[in-house]
Design an enzyme around this catalytic site. Sequence first.
Site, PDB file in Angstrom:
ATOM      1  N   TYR A 180      -7.543  14.980   1.214  1.00 54.91           N
ATOM      2  CA  TYR A 180      -6.675  15.782   0.345  1.00 54.91           C
ATOM      3  C   TYR A 180      -7.537  16.491  -0.701  1.00 54.91           C
ATOM      4  O   TYR A 180      -8.761  16.439  -0.645  1.00 54.91           O
ATOM      5  CB  TYR A 180      -5.581  14.894  -0.266  1.00 54.91           C
TER       6      TYR A 180
ATOM      7  N   SER B 295       0.842  -1.200   0.000  1.00 52.63           N
ATOM      8  CA  SER B 295       0.000   0.000   0.000  1.00 52.63           C
ATOM      9  C   SER B 295       0.873   1.245   0.000  1.00 52.63           C
ATOM     10  O   SER B 295       1.957   1.239   0.585  1.00 52.63           O
ATOM     11  CB  SER B 295      -0.870  -0.042   1.264  1.00 52.63           C
TER      12      SER B 295
HETATM   13  C1  LIG Z   1       3.449   5.746   7.254  1.00 53.57           C
HETATM   14  C2  LIG Z   1       2.210   5.697   6.424  1.00 53.57           C
HETATM   15  C3  LIG Z   1       2.120   6.505   5.314  1.00 53.57           C
HETATM   16  C4  LIG Z   1       0.969   6.450   4.501  1.00 53.57           C
HETATM   17  N1  LIG Z   1       0.924   7.167   3.342  1.00 53.57           N
HETATM   18  C5  LIG Z   1      -0.083   7.003   2.463  1.00 53.57           C
HETATM   19  C6  LIG Z   1      -0.058   7.567   1.175  1.00 53.57           C
HETATM   20  O1  LIG Z   1       0.923   8.174   0.764  1.00 53.57           O
HETATM   21  N2  LIG Z   1      -1.148   7.390   0.379  1.00 53.57           N
HETATM   22  C7  LIG Z   1      -2.219   6.684   0.782  1.00 53.57           C
HETATM   23  O2  LIG Z   1      -3.191   6.560   0.047  1.00 53.57           O
HETATM   24  N3  LIG Z   1      -2.253   6.091   1.983  1.00 53.57           N
HETATM   25  C8  LIG Z   1      -1.203   6.211   2.821  1.00 53.57           C
HETATM   26  N4  LIG Z   1      -1.210   5.544   4.021  1.00 53.57           N
HETATM   27  C9  LIG Z   1      -2.325   4.639   4.337  1.00 53.57           C
HETATM   28  C10 LIG Z   1      -1.964   3.199   3.955  1.00 53.57           C
HETATM   29  O3  LIG Z   1      -1.778   3.077   2.549  1.00 53.57           O
HETATM   30  C11 LIG Z   1      -3.050   2.224   4.404  1.00 53.57           C
HETATM   31  O4  LIG Z   1      -4.256   2.557   3.749  1.00 53.57           O
HETATM   32  C12 LIG Z   1      -3.262   2.242   5.902  1.00 53.57           C
HETATM   33  O5  LIG Z   1      -2.029   2.288   6.604  1.00 53.57           O
HETATM   34  C13 LIG Z   1      -4.041   1.001   6.378  1.00 53.57           C
HETATM   35  O6  LIG Z   1      -3.370  -0.183   6.043  1.00 53.57           O
HETATM   36  P1  LIG Z   1      -2.567  -1.071   7.149  1.00 53.57           P
HETATM   37  O7  LIG Z   1      -3.545  -1.380   8.225  1.00 53.57           O
HETATM   38  O8  LIG Z   1      -2.102  -2.273   6.390  1.00 53.57           O
HETATM   39  O9  LIG Z   1      -1.442  -0.225   7.651  1.00 53.57           O
HETATM   40  C14 LIG Z   1      -0.086   5.605   4.850  1.00 53.57           C
HETATM   41  C15 LIG Z   1       0.021   4.820   5.988  1.00 53.57           C
HETATM   42  C16 LIG Z   1       1.154   4.830   6.759  1.00 53.57           C
HETATM   43  C17 LIG Z   1       1.239   3.912   7.962  1.00 53.57           C
END
Ligand SMILES: Cc1cc2nc3c(=O)[nH]c(=O)nc-3n(C[C@H](O)[C@H](O)[C@H](O)COP(=O)(O)O)c2cc1C
Length: 778
Positions: free
Chosen positions: A590, A421
């Site tokens: 955003y 992701s």
């Molecule tokens: C450090 C960090 C940076 C993130 N940056 C973005 C991003 O640039 N674009 C986006 O759509 N989501 C971003 N997210 C959200 C993740 O893509 C994801 O949707 C969210 O962390 C949930 O997934 P997980 O439970 O596997 O962490 C970010 C998440 C984290 C933890």
Amino acid sequence: MKIVCIGGGPAGLYFALLMKKLGRHHDITVVERNRPYDTFGWGVVFSDATMDNMRAWDAETADAIEQSFAHWDDIELHFKGRVIRSGGHGFVGIGRKRLLNILQARCEALDVKLVFETEVDSDADTPDADLVIASDGINSRIRARYESIFRPDIVTRPNRFIWLGTNKLYDAFTFLFEKTEHGWFQAHIYKFDPTTSTFIVECPEHVWKAHGLDRADQDRSIAFCEQLFAANLAGEKLMTNARHLRGSAWLNFQRVRCGQWSHFNGRSHVVLMGDAVHTAHFAIGSGTKLALEDAIELTRQFTEQGDTAEHIPAVLARYQQLRAVDVIRLQNAAWNAMEWFEVCGARYCDQLEPEQFMYSMLTRSQRISHENLRLRDRGWLEGFERWFDARSGVHSTDAIPPMFTPYTLRSVTLKNRVVVSPMAQYSCVDGVPGEFHLVHLGARALGGAGLVVAEMTCPTADARITPGCPGLWNELQRDAWKRIVDFVHRESDAKIALQLGHAGPKGSTNAPWVGAGADRPLAEGDGPLAGGNWPLIAASAQPYLADGGQVPRAMTRTDMDRVRDDFVRSACLAAQAGFDWLELHCAHGYLLSSFISPLTNRRTDAYGGSLANRLRFPLEVFAALRQAWPQQLPISVRISAHDWVEGGITPADSVAIARAFKDAGADMIDCSSGQVSAEQKPTYGRMYQTPFADRIRNEAGIATIAVGAISEADHVNSIIAAGRADLCAVARPHLANPAWTLTEAARIGYAALDWPRQYIAAKSQMETNFQREKASKG
Ligand SMILES: Cc1cc2nc3c(=O)[nH]c(=O)nc-3n(C[C@H](O)[C@H](O)[C@H](O)COP(=O)(O)O)c2cc1C
Ligand SMILES: Cc1cc2nc3c(=O)[nH]c(=O)nc-3n(C[C@H](O)[C@H](O)[C@H](O)COP(=O)(O)OP(=O)(O)OC[C@H]3O[C@@H](n4cnc5c(N)ncnc54)[C@H](O)[C@@H]3O)c2cc1C
């Protein structure tokens, strides 16, 4: 102690006999309005585990039940002319009458006083009781009397159901689905004695009304159901034993839970038990189990703390504390299962093929996962896996777990269903991805995922979240990205996507580890432009943070033209850099998200108001990108499918949003949620956003990516296999472990995955370690 149980259902009777067993000196009475053999309903089911628990507390009752119950292991689905059966599910069915008679007989043997045909008006009718058990069922009068104390939360659900019986015998827990001109009906059927099966018919309210069943008496309703399921009933009749119910006998399920379970009425302690305090939908058939387990827990507390009157307050407090946890867990699973049956007509019946429909139904409570199914019935699961593999274009004799099947969109084939992701790293200088990004993204591309999505990348300098965010507005940045893309293509078989996004109202802030932290405006002098913060734009002049957030300027049409063209320039540069896939970021508050959500879009022109208006600019940007981006390459759109704020975007809205992007040519919706309003109150939990991906995929008919707390292969397999999403994005686990996919494959014993040749020496060692770990756990 003097104990009175109001209501002689499973809860009241079982508690009475267990307490009498604990101390013969207790004076225990059960008062029941019905006659001894007079009850509504047919059979009830509970699991093998409940039987074991009962045996530990009263072997005589358990023996008597065991002699009377029907036991079966299989679940059988009849759907679209197909019959599919899987085993290993382990249920016990018993007639409700038989169960009550066993409990009544056991009460009598233990000298519990049973008083029938007596209506209790209130707990005050027995002023000399030390303890009054309000086991008076779902419509508990005692609960209603102390409503302000017990604080019941009662939700009436939309589906209608009728509880019937039949003498046709079924040797599996059987589900029938039939479509009429107005919609889908389902029947839940199980045998509970040598001559009878329970036959519950269920449908959505609108389907029920369209057939005039709201005006039908019981005989007409039965005739209707007999005709509907005639092919299966093969001449057998359906029967009712709910003649006491006036009107149609079709009910709505009511979910009951209470804030407080007990109360001192000035003379006696009054405590709720069974359906009076909580209900569980018949979709996982556990109402009787909960009632019996309440009785067990209350007895256990008297056993442990002392069975005299002075211990009652402490016993009741602990009883609620312990039972509430189990009840919530079970109610959550029952809720998922219930919702599945409520939406299956609209969401799954027409959309899924029988094999996948069966899988979806078996995993409806989300408590049974892919590996659970393997344990229950390996043969069936592997047959399903082979079916799924063939549909994914793999023709192998070995069953490949759904997570590791390929997926093709336009000209791009991903080797498996795992996506890294997008995750902002805040580590660029002047928007140029550097050594860090090469190592970071390169490592994850080597780690086994099918697709790596680079972090949100911005079309201009003022579109960035922080000064450290990457950009794609010049050739220097393009070439830096190309170096990373080339590495991924040369050294791995992963594909790489670029996520394009404009920060809008959430721009000009700190990296999480700088100054005041994430979402806070830059300190004076920190920003690269104009000595600190740069000016922001958004749908409306509304800051993300009410306390000290920078107020953006509402965009003019000229701004829109510029931003759209900036996005297009970035997309062209991304194509030159060789990216395989583009994702448009329309989530998380955003810029484009600020147009979509009514919480952030307060415009009164053609870009505000209705959802269609709010989508106008995001769709315009999407259409321009689709034009500019190579036709053979996919574009996904990330949305916030739920704002988690009253008045914000709901999952139902997100279906309409997905449809609009689909119509504009989007290939996939990446279903995130939240971060649109600082007021949000999300409900976190494992796979907590997957229901949005599921709903969008199956209602809007577009492929989806599920994301959010997906942290095991078992999660990915279950989601993909059930058709809840096409891909699973995994974020934080990939920060901790770039080789998350390789690791998970080894953990579940899937050895057919290619590792990078440089790392191959580690593969068998990791596999062996996991095997040993599993063996040592037994
Ligand atoms: C450090 C960090 C940076 C993130 N940056 C973005 C991003 O640039 N674009 C986006 O759509 N989501 C971003 N997210 C959200 C993740 O893509 C994801 O949707 C969210 O962390 C949930 O997934 P997980 O439970 O596997 O962490 C970010 C998440 C984290 C933890
Ligand atoms: C269609 C359907 C299918 C179900 N299937 C299952 C299943 O498969 N498995 C399962 O475990 N559960 C099932 N249930 C739920 C199950 O029936 C209940 O959860 C269970 O009976 C709860 O037990 P209880 O003792 O708390 O309440 P009840 O069984 O409702 O008993 C309450 C008793 O109190 C009596 N009473 C009420 N008020 C008074 C009063 N004022 N004075 C005197 N007596 C009073 C009533 O007559 C009744 O006998 C199903 C329910 C429905 C509707």
